[in-house]
Design a protein around this motif. Structure first.
Motif, PDB file in Angstrom:
ATOM      1  N   MET A  27      48.523  30.056  34.948  1.00  0.00           N
ATOM      2  CA  MET A  27      48.840  28.715  34.448  1.00  0.00           C
ATOM      3  C   MET A  27      47.646  27.788  34.570  1.00  0.00           C
ATOM      4  N   GLN A  28      47.042  27.756  35.748  1.00  0.00           N
ATOM      5  CA  GLN A  28      46.013  26.742  35.957  1.00  0.00           C
ATOM      6  C   GLN A  28      44.785  26.957  35.076  1.00  0.00           C
ATOM      7  N   ASN A  29      44.549  28.182  34.654  1.00  0.00           N
ATOM      8  CA  ASN A  29      43.412  28.414  33.755  1.00  0.00           C
ATOM      9  C   ASN A  29      43.583  27.644  32.446  1.00  0.00           C
ATOM     10  N   TYR A  30      44.835  27.513  31.996  1.00  0.00           N
ATOM     11  CA  TYR A  30      45.104  26.751  30.772  1.00  0.00           C
ATOM     12  C   TYR A  30      44.770  25.272  30.936  1.00  0.00           C
ATOM     13  N   VAL A  31      45.026  24.747  32.107  1.00  0.00           N
ATOM     14  CA  VAL A  31      44.988  23.289  32.267  1.00  0.00           C
ATOM     15  C   VAL A  31      43.862  22.803  33.179  1.00  0.00           C
ATOM     16  N   THR A  32      42.925  23.697  33.501  1.00  0.00           N
ATOM     17  CA  THR A  32      41.682  23.258  34.127  1.00  0.00           C
ATOM     18  C   THR A  32      40.479  23.660  33.279  1.00  0.00           C
ATOM     19  N   GLY A  33      40.688  24.650  32.395  1.00  0.00           N
ATOM     20  CA  GLY A  33      39.576  25.165  31.602  1.00  0.00           C
ATOM     21  C   GLY A  33      38.705  26.124  32.378  1.00  0.00           C
ATOM     22  N   ASN A  34      39.159  26.477  33.577  1.00  0.00           N
ATOM     23  CA  ASN A  34      38.355  27.336  34.446  1.00  0.00           C
ATOM     24  C   ASN A  34      39.200  28.443  35.065  1.00  0.00           C
ATOM     25  N   LYS A  35      38.521  29.512  35.414  1.00  0.00           N
ATOM     26  CA  LYS A  35      39.193  30.642  36.045  1.00  0.00           C
ATOM     27  C   LYS A  35      39.373  30.373  37.544  1.00  0.00           C
ATOM     28  N   ALA A  36      40.537  30.730  38.024  1.00  0.00           N
ATOM     29  CA  ALA A  36      40.775  30.688  39.471  1.00  0.00           C
ATOM     30  C   ALA A  36      41.054  32.099  39.960  1.00  0.00           C
ATOM     31  N   ASN A  37      40.866  32.290  41.245  1.00  0.00           N
ATOM     32  CA  ASN A  37      41.269  33.553  41.866  1.00  0.00           C
ATOM     33  C   ASN A  37      42.790  33.672  41.863  1.00  0.00           C
ATOM     34  N   ASN A  38      43.291  34.874  41.913  1.00  0.00           N
ATOM     35  CA  ASN A  38      44.726  35.055  42.085  1.00  0.00           C
ATOM     36  C   ASN A  38      45.209  34.302  43.327  1.00  0.00           C
ATOM     37  N   ASN A  39      46.387  33.770  43.228  1.00  0.00           N
ATOM     38  CA  ASN A  39      47.060  32.997  44.290  1.00  0.00           C
ATOM     39  C   ASN A  39      46.511  31.588  44.471  1.00  0.00           C
ATOM     40  N   GLU A  40      45.504  31.209  43.667  1.00  0.00           N
ATOM     41  CA  GLU A  40      44.884  29.901  43.871  1.00  0.00           C
ATOM     42  C   GLU A  40      45.140  29.004  42.658  1.00  0.00           C
TER      43      GLU A  40
ATOM     44  N   PHE B 208      43.654  23.962  51.777  1.00  0.00           N
ATOM     45  CA  PHE B 208      43.676  22.718  51.004  1.00  0.00           C
ATOM     46  C   PHE B 208      42.300  22.056  50.901  1.00  0.00           C
ATOM     47  N   ASP B 209      41.246  22.762  51.340  1.00  0.00           N
ATOM     48  CA  ASP B 209      39.921  22.136  51.274  1.00  0.00           C
ATOM     49  C   ASP B 209      39.018  22.782  50.236  1.00  0.00           C
ATOM     50  N   ASN B 210      39.577  23.686  49.428  1.00  0.00           N
ATOM     51  CA  ASN B 210      38.739  24.381  48.452  1.00  0.00           C
ATOM     52  C   ASN B 210      38.127  23.420  47.444  1.00  0.00           C
ATOM     53  N   PRO B 211      37.017  23.818  46.853  1.00  0.00           N
ATOM     54  CA  PRO B 211      36.449  22.973  45.791  1.00  0.00           C
ATOM     55  C   PRO B 211      37.438  22.816  44.641  1.00  0.00           C
ATOM     56  N   ARG B 212      37.675  21.579  44.276  1.00  0.00           N
ATOM     57  CA  ARG B 212      38.703  21.269  43.278  1.00  0.00           C
ATOM     58  C   ARG B 212      38.122  21.216  41.876  1.00  0.00           C
ATOM     59  N   VAL B 213      39.024  21.390  40.926  1.00  0.00           N
ATOM     60  CA  VAL B 213      38.704  21.111  39.535  1.00  0.00           C
ATOM     61  C   VAL B 213      39.845  20.278  38.979  1.00  0.00           C
ATOM     62  N   GLU B 214      39.482  19.290  38.193  1.00  0.00           N
ATOM     63  CA  GLU B 214      40.477  18.327  37.717  1.00  0.00           C
ATOM     64  C   GLU B 214      41.409  18.967  36.687  1.00  0.00           C
ATOM     65  N   TYR B 215      42.690  18.726  36.874  1.00  0.00           N
ATOM     66  CA  TYR B 215      43.696  19.227  35.933  1.00  0.00           C
ATOM     67  C   TYR B 215      43.719  18.392  34.648  1.00  0.00           C
ATOM     68  N   LEU B 216      44.248  18.991  33.606  1.00  0.00           N
ATOM     69  CA  LEU B 216      44.503  18.277  32.356  1.00  0.00           C
ATOM     70  C   LEU B 216      45.324  17.017  32.615  1.00  0.00           C
ATOM     71  N   SER B 217      46.344  17.150  33.453  1.00  0.00           N
ATOM     72  CA  SER B 217      47.194  15.994  33.727  1.00  0.00           C
ATOM     73  C   SER B 217      46.388  14.875  34.377  1.00  0.00           C
ATOM     74  N   GLU B 218      45.541  15.224  35.332  1.00  0.00           N
ATOM     75  CA  GLU B 218      44.733  14.212  36.011  1.00  0.00           C
ATOM     76  C   GLU B 218      43.698  13.603  35.048  1.00  0.00           C
ATOM     77  N   TYR B 219      43.108  14.479  34.248  1.00  0.00           N
ATOM     78  CA  TYR B 219      42.079  14.033  33.294  1.00  0.00           C
ATOM     79  C   TYR B 219      42.675  13.043  32.295  1.00  0.00           C
ATOM     80  N   LEU B 220      43.827  13.389  31.737  1.00  0.00           N
ATOM     81  CA  LEU B 220      44.417  12.528  30.711  1.00  0.00           C
ATOM     82  C   LEU B 220      45.144  11.321  31.320  1.00  0.00           C
ATOM     83  N   HIS B 221      45.571  11.439  32.564  1.00  0.00           N
ATOM     84  CA  HIS B 221      46.146  10.259  33.228  1.00  0.00           C
ATOM     85  C   HIS B 221      45.034   9.255  33.517  1.00  0.00           C
TER      86      HIS B 221
END
Lengths: 682, 193
Positions: A239-252, A264-277
Motif C-alpha cells: 500500500m505505502q508504495n502507492y502513496v509515498t512513491g517509494n519502496k519500503a521493506n516488508n512490514n514497514e 518509530f524513528d526510521n527515516p520518514r517519507v511523506e505520504y500522499l495524504s500529508e503532501y496534499l493536506h
C-alpha cells in the motif's frame, strides 16, 4: 539512546562543500547505509533510480556510519548536488549511537547484539553512528546526487554517494482531480476479480452476462508490486508504495529501513495524504473491513517499521491528524482504542483492550521538530475513543450508530469501530442480515455495516471539504480469506468490495473532478479458477473426500450459475456444479469444496468462537481430501504476480500499460496538482 | 431466510460454552489427561447444592456494547458465591505457582505478549489454589470441571503478568485432586528418568 544536535563548524563545512562531488580519501571506516536508498550507493550504478519524490515532498536523509576502531563520529553534513543541506533551526539532526549497557548490547566480537533494551540492530561495530537530517525536500525536477560526509574525532572524513529523483509533474490544464479515491482490494489479483464476476454476474455461451463495477472503468494497467527487499511484498509496502512513491521493506510503512531498533524513528517519507493536506488542505479518509491498525490502512498515514505496533499506530492516526487531514477512520480494531490501565493483555483485560506500552510510540526530538509530529506517549491507559470524540469526531460503534451519526446531516469527522479486530466477512454479515446470525452473534457484533455503506458514509463526510480529499477504501478480507483458502468467503469479499467501487464511481459521476482507482496491493494465494464441480451440491456433501475427482476442467466445467438475491449477494455459494478454485501458493489443506459454517479462526479476535477451525490444515481434517501445498506453514501466501489497476475519472488515462506501484504516486500527483490535458471521462 | 452455509456435521459447541472436547482449535502440546475427578467426558448433571453453574458465555454481555466488553448481571451477582465452571487449563509458559488460567478454548499462553492479541479469550479467568500457593499444576488435556468461590473484578496476577476478569478460588476437594495430580505427574516423570 544518544541524540545530540549536529554541531556544525564553519571550516569542515567549507572544506566539504569545496570537496563536494569529489572522491575522498580511502579509510577502513565505511558508510553501510545511505538513505534514501539508491543503486548508486548500493552497486555504483546510477540507474535505476530507486528513490523518487514529488516536488516539495519531504523525506529524511540518513546514513549509518561505521568509524575506524576507537573512533566516534562527531559531526556530519549531507550534500545535495554539492550544496550542504542546512539545519537552520539546529533541531532536525541527530547522531544515534549504541546507548544500551555494553555488557548486553556489545558482544565479545565487538559487534552490537541487537538485544532488547539496546539501540542498534545486531552485527554493527559498537561505535557505529546513525546520522539523520529530517524532513528534507527539493523542488527542482531531475536526478540529484546525495552525498554524506561524516567526521571522526580524529578529523578523518568518511563519505558516501547516492542519488534520488524529483519527478516533475509537468504543466497540466489546471483541471485537477480534487478528490482521490483509492479502492484497494487487498490481495485481489486477476483471478479474484474473475471469480467475483462469475459469481455475481454469470456467463452465457462464453460471455459475461454483466460487468463488475470495476470492469466498467475505462483504463486498466498492470502493476508491478515488489517491495524494497523482496519480489513478494506484504501489505505494508504494497500500500505505502502507492502513496509515498517509494519502496519500503516488508512490514514497514511510511519509512525507509534503518539500523536502529526503535520502530518509530526510521527515516520518514511523506505520504500522499500529508503532501496534499500540506499543499492543498485536503482531508484524509481511511475505510477498511480490517482492524484499522492493519498494514493497508496504516500505510496511508502512519510511519513505523513495525506494522504490528497497534497502540502506537492508532494513536498516531489521531495525534498527527494535523499533518494528514484525517477526517474519517472506519473499520474494526476497537481493541486498540479501549483503555488498559493494567498494561497487560493476556488474557485481554475485562474490556477487551489490547493497548500496551511495548507497541506504543514516542518519537525522537528531531522527528518531532522536523516533521511537526506529535511526540507520542507510552499510555496504554489512554481512552482513545474518548480522545477522538473530544477532537470532534462522531463515533459509530455499529451500523445503527453509523445511521444515527447522519441523522442531522453528515458529521464533520467520523470514527467507526465496528468490531474488536477485523470485521466479520461479507459471507457472514450477509447471512446475519438474512436471519442466520450464528457467526456475527458469536463474534458479538451482529450489526456491522457493509463496505459500500461505509464508503457512502465516508464520501459524505469527506466531500464537505471544498478543498477535496484523499480516501482509501479497503476490501481487506479478500486477502485474509484467500490466505485461508476459503473459496466461499473471499469471492463474496470481492462482491462486497465491488459494491463499494460502484458507490465511488457514482460519486465520481456526480463529481467529475474525482479520480477513482481500483487495485490491489499484491496478489494473494496464487488463486486460479481451475474449473467447476462435476458434482451437485448434494453429491459433494455426501462425499466430501472427492478432492480432485470432483473437478471438471475445460468444457466439462461449463458455466457455474449462482442466483443473486435482492441484496446483491449469492443466495448460496453451495450451488450444483459450483466454481472451483485452486491455489498456486498454498499450504496444506483439507478440501471438501463445501462452505464452512464458521470462518477459520482469526487469532486477533479477543474471543474467537470455539467452532472456528484453527487453520486450513485443520479445517475439514478427517472429512475432506488432503491437498498438499508448496509452502510451509498453515496458510496460503502472497505472490509476486502483477495485479490489475483500473482507473476512472479525472486523470484516469495515465493508468495504462505496465508500471511500478511507486509510479502511482506520481500519476496521482500530476492529476491532483497539475491537472490533465483532457478529461478521461469524455 | 436463505443461508450460504452448508450445514456440515460440525461439533455443535456454542459460543464460549466449552461443552465438548477440543476440536480443531489452537494446537496444544500433548499434556497428560486430567484426573478423572475433574475430567469432563459427558454432559454434567446439576451442580451440588449451594453451587451455581457458570458458563464462559455468561461472563460478558452480548452483543457487545458501544465500547468495551461489559460483565453480565449474572457474573456480577455471583461475586463471592460458589460456582462450577467447565473449561480448559491454559498451558502457560512459564507456569505460575498457585495459579493457572481456565479458558473456554484449548490454548497455549507464551510469555511473548508484546504486540498482537494472543489466542487467550477475554473470558479466560484465573484459578487460585488457596492452600497450595507454591504448587505448579502440571498441564492437563481436555475439559475439566472446577468448583470454588468466584471473585469478580479485574485481577492482575503479577507473577503471570496477566489480567483476568475474575478469579476462581478453588474448593478444598478439587485442590486436593490437583495436588495428587501434580505428585502423580512428578512421580511418573521421575520414573521416566
Amino acid at each position: 539512546m544518544s541524540r545530540s544536535p549536529l554541531l556544525r563548524k564553519a571550516l569542515p563545512a567549507l572544506v566539504a562543500s569545496v570537496l563536494g562531488g569529489t572522491a575522498f580519501g580511502a579509510s577502513a571506516a565505511t558508510i553501510s547505509r545511505l538513505t534514501p536508498p539508491s543503486e548508486l550507493f548500493a552497486s555504483g550504478n546510477a540507474a535505476p533510480v530507486i528513490a523518487r519524490f514529488l516536488p516539495g515532498q519531504q523525506f529524511d536523509l540518513q546514513a549509518t556510519v561505521q568509524p575506524d576502531v576507537g573512533e566516534t563520529i562527531k559531526e556530519f553534513v549531507f550534500y545535495v548536488d554539492g550544496q550542504a543541506v542546512r539545519d537552520r533551526e539546529g533541531n532536525r539532526t541527530s547522531i544515534v549511537t549504541e546507548a544500551g549497557p555494553a555488557e548486553t548490547c556489545v558482544g565479545a566480537d565487538g559487534k552490537t547484539t541487537g538485544k532488547s533494551g539496546c539501540t542498534l540492530v545486531a552485527g554493527l561495530p559498537a561505535n557505529t553512528a546513525v546520522v539523520s537530517l529530517r524532513a528534507f525536500s527539493k523542488g527542482a525536477p531531475g536526478v540529484h546526487e546525495l552525498k554524506v560526509v561524516a567526521w571522526q574525532n580524529n578529523g578523518e572524513r568518511i563519505t558516501a554517494t547516492g542519488n534520488f529523483e524529483i519527478v516533475g509533474i509537468g504543466e497540466g490544464n489546471g483541471q485537477v482531480a480534487k478528490n482521490i479515491i483509492i479502492l484497494l482490494g487487498d490481495g485481489m489479483g486477476a483471478a479474484h476479480r474473475t471469480a467475483g464476476r462469475i459469481m455475481a454476474k454469470g456467463y452465457a455461451q462464453g460471455k459475461a452476462k454483466g460487468q463488475l463495477a470495476m470492469d466498467t472503468f475505462p483504463y486498466t494497467g498492470m502493476v508491478m508490486t515488489a517491495s524494497l527487499n523482496s519480489i513478494v511484498t506484504d501489505s505494508a509496502p504494497g500500500m505505502q508504495n502507492y502513496v509515498t512513491g517509494n519502496k519500503a521493506n516488508n512490514n514497514e510503512e511510511g519509512v525507509f529501513p534503518d539500523d536502529t531498533l526503535d520502530a518509530f524513528d526510521n527515516p520518514r517519507v511523506e505520504y500522499l495524504s500529508e503532501y496534499l493536506h500540506n499543499l492543498q488542505g485536503k482531508s484524509l479518509g481511511v475505510v477498511t473491513t480490517a482492524d484499522v491498525f492493519d498494514a493497508t490502512p496504516a500505510s496511508m498515514a502512519i510511519h513505523t517499521s513495525a506494522r504490528g505496533n497497534g497502540t502506537g499506530i492508532v494513536d498516531q492516526f489521531l495525534d498527527d491528524r494535523h499533518l494528514t487531514g484525517l477526517s474519517v477512520l472506519m473499520g474494526g480494531g476497537r481493541k486498540w482504542f479501549l483503555p488498559n490501565p493494567s498494561n497487560s493483555t493476556s488474557p485481554q483485560p475485562a474490556n477487551g483492550s489490547q493497548r500496551r506500552k511495548t507497541n506504543d510510540y514516542v518519537l525522537p526530538a528531531d522527528i518531532v521538530a522536523g516533521w511537526g509530529a506529535s511526540p507520542g506517549k507510552l499510555d496504554p491507559e489512554r481512552d482513545l475513543i474518548a480522545d477522538f470524540q473530544a477532537a470532534g469526531f462522531a463515533y459509530a460503534p455499529d451500523k445503527s450508530g453509523l445511521d444515527e451519526a447522519f441523522k442531522f446531516g453528515a458529521p464533520k469527522q467520523l470514527l467507526g469501530l465496528f468490531a474488536y479486530s477485523n470485521m466479520n466477512v461479507a459471507y457472514d454479515k450477509i447471512a446475519g442480515r438474512r436471519g442466520d446470525r450464528t457467526v456475527v452473534d458469536a463474534f458479538g457484533f451482529p450489526d456491522q455495516p457493509m463496505l459500500d455503506e461505509m464508503t457512502d458514509a465516508a464520501l459524505k463526510v469527506l466531500s464537505k471539504n471544498p478543498k477535496g480529499f484523499v480516501a482509501m477504501i479497503e476490501g481487506a478480507s479478500i486477502d485474509k480469506q484467500a490466505h485461508l483458502m476459503d473459496s466461499d468467503r473471499w469471492p463474496l469479499e470481492v462482491i462486497e468490495f465491488d459494491r463499494a467501487v460502484a458507490v465511488a464511481k457514482a460519486f465520481a459521476q456526480k463529481n467529475p473532478d474525482t479520480l477513482v482507482l481500483v487495485t490491489a496491493d499484491h496478489e494473494c494465494s496464487g488463486a486460479a479458477i481451475i474449473g467447476a464441480s462435476m458434482k451437485t451440491a448434494a453429491e459433494l456433501e455426501a462425499n466430501p473426500k472427492l478432492g480432485k475427482d470432483a473437478v471438471a476442467v475445460y468444457e466439462a466445467a461449463k458455466f457455474p450459475k449462482y442466483r443473486i438475491a435482492e441484496d446483491g449477494y449469492p443466495i448460496s455459494t453451495n450451488v450444483d456444479h459450483k466454481m472451483l478454485i485452486g491455489y498456486g501458493a498454498n499450504a496444506d489443506r483439507y478440501e471438501t469444496w463445501l462452505p464452512s459454517l464458521f470462518p477459520t479462526k482469526d487469532t486477533q479476535q479477543p474471543f474467537p468462537p470455539a467452532q472456528s477451525p484453527a487453520n486450513p490444515n485443520a479445517r475439514n481434517e478427517g472429512v475432506g481430501a488432503l491437498i498438499t501445498g508448496q509452502v510451509a506453514g498453515d496458510q496460503a501466501v502472497h505472490t509476486g504476480t502483477d495485479i490489475p489497476l483500473s482507473a476512472y475519472g479525472r486523470g484516469a488515462s495515465q493508468f495504462t500499460g505496465v508500471f511500478d506501484n511507486t509510479d502511482v504516486m506520481f500519476k496521482i500527483g500530476r492529476a491532483a496538482v497539475a491537472g490533465e490535458r483532457q478529461n478521461s471521462q469524455q | 431466510m436463505p443461508s450460504f452455509a452448508c450445514r456440515l456435521p460440525i461439533l455443535a459447541g456454542l459460543f464460549l460454552m466449552a461443552a465438548l472436547p477440543a476440536q480443531a482449535g489452537t494446537s496444544v502440546t500433548q499434556a497428560p489427561k486430567a484426573p478423572s475427578a475433574l475430567a469432563v467426558t459427558k454432559p454434567l448433571g446439576t451442580p451440588p447444592a449451594g453451587v451455581t453453574e457458570l458458563k464462559f458465555r455468561d461472563l460478558f454481555k452480548l452483543p457487545v456494547g458501544p465500547k468495551g466488553l461489559e460483565p453480565t448481571d449474572k457474573l456480577l451477582g455471583l461475586d463471592g458465591k460458589r460456582v462450577r465452571l467447565v473449561g480448559y487449563m491454559v498451558q502457560q509458559e512459564p507456569p505460575v505457582p498457585g495459579h493457572f488460567m481456565l479458558s473456554p478454548l484449548p490454548v497455549v499462553a507464551g510469555d511473548a505478549d508484546d504486540a498482537w492479541a494472543d489466542d487467550i479469550p477475554a473470558s479466560a479467568i484465573f484459578v487460585k489454589l488457596p492452600k497450595s500457593p507454591d504448587l505448579v499444576v502440571p498441564p492437563m488435556a481436555g475439559l475439566i470441571q472446577l468448583t470454588g468461590t468466584l471473585h469478580v473484578g479485574l485481577r492482575d496476577i503479577p507473577a503471570a503478568g496477566r489480567v483476568a476478569p475474575a478469579v476462581l478460588e478453588l474448593d478444598v476437594a478439587p485442590e486436593r485432586v490437583l495436588l495428587r495430580h501434580a505428585k502423580s505427574v512428578a512421580k511418573a516423570a521421575s520414573k521416566a528418568r
